[in-house]
Design an enzyme around this catalytic site. Structure first.
Site, PDB file in Angstrom:
ATOM      1  N   SER A  22      -2.873   3.196  -4.811  1.00  0.00           N
ATOM      2  CA  SER A  22      -2.751   3.448  -3.360  1.00  0.00           C
ATOM      3  C   SER A  22      -4.092   3.299  -2.661  1.00  0.00           C
ATOM      4  O   SER A  22      -4.182   2.716  -1.570  1.00  0.00           O
ATOM      5  CB  SER A  22      -2.248   4.877  -3.113  1.00  0.00           C
ATOM      6  OG  SER A  22      -0.916   4.990  -3.499  1.00  0.00           O
ATOM      7  N   ARG A  26      -5.455   0.359   0.187  1.00  0.00           N
ATOM      8  CA  ARG A  26      -5.988   0.772   1.494  1.00  0.00           C
ATOM      9  C   ARG A  26      -7.436   0.324   1.665  1.00  0.00           C
ATOM     10  O   ARG A  26      -7.856  -0.053   2.760  1.00  0.00           O
ATOM     11  CB  ARG A  26      -5.856   2.292   1.648  1.00  0.00           C
ATOM     12  CG  ARG A  26      -4.402   2.713   1.899  1.00  0.00           C
ATOM     13  CD  ARG A  26      -4.189   4.176   1.590  1.00  0.00           C
ATOM     14  NE  ARG A  26      -2.863   4.655   1.962  1.00  0.00           N
ATOM     15  CZ  ARG A  26      -1.750   4.462   1.253  1.00  0.00           C
ATOM     16  NH1 ARG A  26      -1.798   3.772   0.122  1.00  0.00           N
ATOM     17  NH2 ARG A  26      -0.593   4.934   1.658  1.00  0.00           N
ATOM     18  N   GLY A  94       5.762  -2.569  -2.330  1.00  0.00           N
ATOM     19  CA  GLY A  94       6.242  -1.918  -1.112  1.00  0.00           C
ATOM     20  C   GLY A  94       5.085  -1.498  -0.218  1.00  0.00           C
ATOM     21  O   GLY A  94       5.172  -1.566   1.011  1.00  0.00           O
ATOM     22  N   ARG A 122      14.618  -3.641  -1.062  1.00  0.00           N
ATOM     23  CA  ARG A 122      14.171  -2.310  -0.651  1.00  0.00           C
ATOM     24  C   ARG A 122      14.195  -2.188   0.873  1.00  0.00           C
ATOM     25  O   ARG A 122      13.974  -3.159   1.591  1.00  0.00           O
ATOM     26  CB  ARG A 122      12.776  -2.036  -1.226  1.00  0.00           C
ATOM     27  CG  ARG A 122      12.835  -2.008  -2.746  1.00  0.00           C
ATOM     28  CD  ARG A 122      11.511  -1.699  -3.363  1.00  0.00           C
ATOM     29  NE  ARG A 122      11.028  -0.384  -2.993  1.00  0.00           N
ATOM     30  CZ  ARG A 122       9.801   0.056  -3.250  1.00  0.00           C
ATOM     31  NH1 ARG A 122       8.937  -0.727  -3.855  1.00  0.00           N
ATOM     32  NH2 ARG A 122       9.448   1.267  -2.909  1.00  0.00           N
ATOM     33  N   ASP A 316       6.051   9.500  -7.673  1.00  0.00           N
ATOM     34  CA  ASP A 316       5.927   8.452  -8.692  1.00  0.00           C
ATOM     35  C   ASP A 316       5.987   9.021 -10.116  1.00  0.00           C
ATOM     36  O   ASP A 316       5.973   8.255 -11.087  1.00  0.00           O
ATOM     37  CB  ASP A 316       4.625   7.666  -8.488  1.00  0.00           C
ATOM     38  CG  ASP A 316       4.694   6.827  -7.212  1.00  0.00           C
ATOM     39  OD1 ASP A 316       5.816   6.548  -6.737  1.00  0.00           O
ATOM     40  OD2 ASP A 316       3.629   6.464  -6.676  1.00  0.00           O
ATOM     41  N   LYS A 343      13.197   2.891  -4.993  1.00  0.00           N
ATOM     42  CA  LYS A 343      11.863   2.504  -5.460  1.00  0.00           C
ATOM     43  C   LYS A 343      11.957   1.109  -6.098  1.00  0.00           C
ATOM     44  O   LYS A 343      12.899   0.370  -5.850  1.00  0.00           O
ATOM     45  CB  LYS A 343      11.325   3.552  -6.437  1.00  0.00           C
ATOM     46  CG  LYS A 343      11.010   4.885  -5.753  1.00  0.00           C
ATOM     47  CD  LYS A 343       9.834   4.718  -4.823  1.00  0.00           C
ATOM     48  CE  LYS A 343       9.528   5.983  -4.044  1.00  0.00           C
ATOM     49  NZ  LYS A 343       8.516   5.763  -3.017  1.00  0.00           N
TER      50      LYS A 343
HETATM   51  C1  S3P Z   1       2.696   4.788  -1.867  1.00  0.00           C
HETATM   52  C2  S3P Z   1       3.580   5.711  -1.388  1.00  0.00           C
HETATM   53  C3  S3P Z   1       4.782   6.139  -2.117  1.00  0.00           C
HETATM   54  C4  S3P Z   1       4.738   5.755  -3.582  1.00  0.00           C
HETATM   55  C5  S3P Z   1       4.231   4.364  -3.805  1.00  0.00           C
HETATM   56  C6  S3P Z   1       2.850   4.169  -3.197  1.00  0.00           C
HETATM   57  C7  S3P Z   1       1.528   4.429  -1.031  1.00  0.00           C
HETATM   58  O1  S3P Z   1       5.922   5.561  -1.500  1.00  0.00           O
HETATM   59  O2  S3P Z   1       6.002   5.905  -4.169  1.00  0.00           O
HETATM   60  O3  S3P Z   1       4.165   4.076  -5.193  1.00  0.00           O
HETATM   61  O4  S3P Z   1       0.568   3.822  -1.548  1.00  0.00           O
HETATM   62  O5  S3P Z   1       1.549   4.758   0.153  1.00  0.00           O
HETATM   63  P1  S3P Z   1       6.633   6.282  -0.238  1.00  0.00           P
HETATM   64  O6  S3P Z   1       5.552   6.763   0.610  1.00  0.00           O
HETATM   65  O7  S3P Z   1       7.445   5.248   0.458  1.00  0.00           O
HETATM   66  O8  S3P Z   1       7.473   7.365  -0.829  1.00  0.00           O
END
Ligand code: S3P
Length: 429
Positions: A22, A26, A94, A122, A316, A343
């Protein structure tokens, strides 16, 4: 690639796991929107964050990679992106698709987003609908429910959003769109999801404020370039924590792991299960709390009940918590987890079906699962559903299963954790 694993004696050692997924997404994304050079130390070179890196290269940003794993991003400011020549492919990610939608909605050019077969199934309406409320011009398959999406970017209207589900991806998308809006945008969640976006944008000088479950962001001000260092991923560490807690005789120290409280609900759940877990050497790394995590097998895990309010902070870790539950005394029940159905795979269905194959007694609910603990799973052939976290969870289950377990389609671990199987093998050599 199929991987065969069997029961192991014990796991012992000190390990360093891959950087946080994550935070890596970012870092590259926000550095691209800042003005000037940002050095990202310890970027995760796995498929998902590489999709984000490629996307920003397609948007005209120069991103240089050094052999050390460091990445130098030369950002051109909020308005410095250029129209991509081709469709942007977000792969399996995602986070890439949802966060970048917020950026592209506010940039004055045409762009198209797509992804792999999993990502194309998704839900995208969770970002498309609130972005349209801000005035965004977005079209997509099934009226904008799914990728591919096409965006005609333009200035956006500041809007107050109230999210029906806690989602860091949706929250971050709308915060990024808010940077391109004509006032202050706010996003309120029902429960707190991971807050890496808020921390990083604040460090880059954005006008961002957090009041309880509401984040507000001012449109307009530019972001400052920032050097940052990415800690190891708690969600990757979770697999090794689980392994150490269920394989008799194990003792593992996982170095420098991010322990942001919005991510570490599993630590509290493990506390309730009676697990021997200790945090050592706490520090702050680039605005994120970090510690070494020590886990020791004691063989006395107890079943737990996990409810809706806990889900965002263990989002997760659901698959690996299911594996832990098979080795805990009693029935573990996880409810309020319907988000897990959308997911990288339907993770409730995937874990229920694969653990059943291993001989675990369980019941599947629309919003969760109940698992009968202290069973000895029996090795067999299992599926990953192309989902990295299902593949890694089945590998952990295989360590306590009698006989051999073959995980089909296991190369998907590369989405978040290249080298997963090698790291696991090194611990029981
Ligand atoms: C993530 C947020 C989560 C997580 C994903 C990574 C992120 O999803 O499940 O693996 O980096 O913001 P959600 O915020 O949609 O639940």
């Amino acid at each position: 690639m199929n991987v065969e694993l069997g029961k192991v004696g014990n796991l012992k050692g000190e390990i360093v796991l891959p950087p946080d997924k994550s935070i890596s997404h970012r870092a590259v994304m926000f550095a691209s929107l800042a003005k000037g050079k940002s050095l990202v130390k310890n970027f995760l070179r796995a498929e998902d964050p590489l999709s984000t890196m490629q996307a920003f290269r397609n948007l005209g940003i120069t991103i240089q990679e050094a052999e050390s794993g460091n990445v130098l991003v030369t950002g051109k400011g909020l308005h410095g992106l250029s129209e991509p020549f081709d469709v942007i492919n977000c792969g399996n990610s995602g986070t890439t698709a949802r966060l970048i939608s917020g950026v592209l909605a506010g940039n004055p050019f045409f762009s198209v987003l797509t992804g792999d077969d999993s990502l194309k199934q998704r839900p995208m309406s969770r970002v498309v609908l609130p972005l349209r409320e801000m005035g965004a011009d977005i079209s997509g398959r099934a009226g904008g429910k799914y990728l591919p999406l096409s965006l005609n970017g333009k200035p956006l209207k500041a809007t107050d959003h109230s999210l029906p589900v806690a989602s860091a991806q949706v929250k971050s998308c709308l915060i990024l769109a808010g940077l391109y809006a004509d006032g202050t945008t706010s996003v309120t969640e029902p429960y707190k999801s991971r807050d890496h976006t808020e921390r990083m944008l604040a460090a880059m000088g954005a006008g961002i404020g957090v009041h309880g479950l509401t984040v507000s962001i001012a449109g307009g001000p530019h972001l400052n370039a920032l050097d940052m260092s990415v800690p190891s991923d708690f969600s990757s560490a979770a697999f090794f924590m689980a392994a150490a807690l269920i394989v008799p005789g194990s003792e593992v120290l996982i170095k420098s792991v991010g322990i942001n409280p919005t991510r570490t609900g599993l630590l509290e759940v493990l506390g309730e299960m009676g697990a021997a877990v200790e945090l050592k050497n706490r520090q702050d790394v680039s605005g994120e709390p970090v510690a070494d995590i020590y886990c020791r097998y004691e063989g006395n895990l107890r079943a737990v009940k996990v409810g809706k309010e806990k889900i965002p902070s263990i989002i997760d870790e659901f698959p690996v918590l299911c594996v832990l539950a098979t080795q805990a005394e009693g029935i573990t029940e996880i409810r309020g987890a319907e988000e897990l159905r959308v997911k990288e795979s339907d993770r409730i269905k995937a874990m229920a079906s694969e653990l059943k194959k291993l001989g675990v007694e369980l019941e599947e609910y629309p919003d969760g699962i109940a698992i009968q603990g202290r069973t000895e799973p029996k090795g067999c052939d299992v599926e990953s559903y192309g989902d990295h976290r299902i593949a890694m969870s089945m590998a952990i289950a295989a360590l306590v299963a009698g006989g051999k377990t073959t995980i089909h389609n296991a190369s998907c671990v590369d989405i978040s954790f290249p080298g997963f199987f090698e790291t696991l093998r090194a611990l029981h050599r």
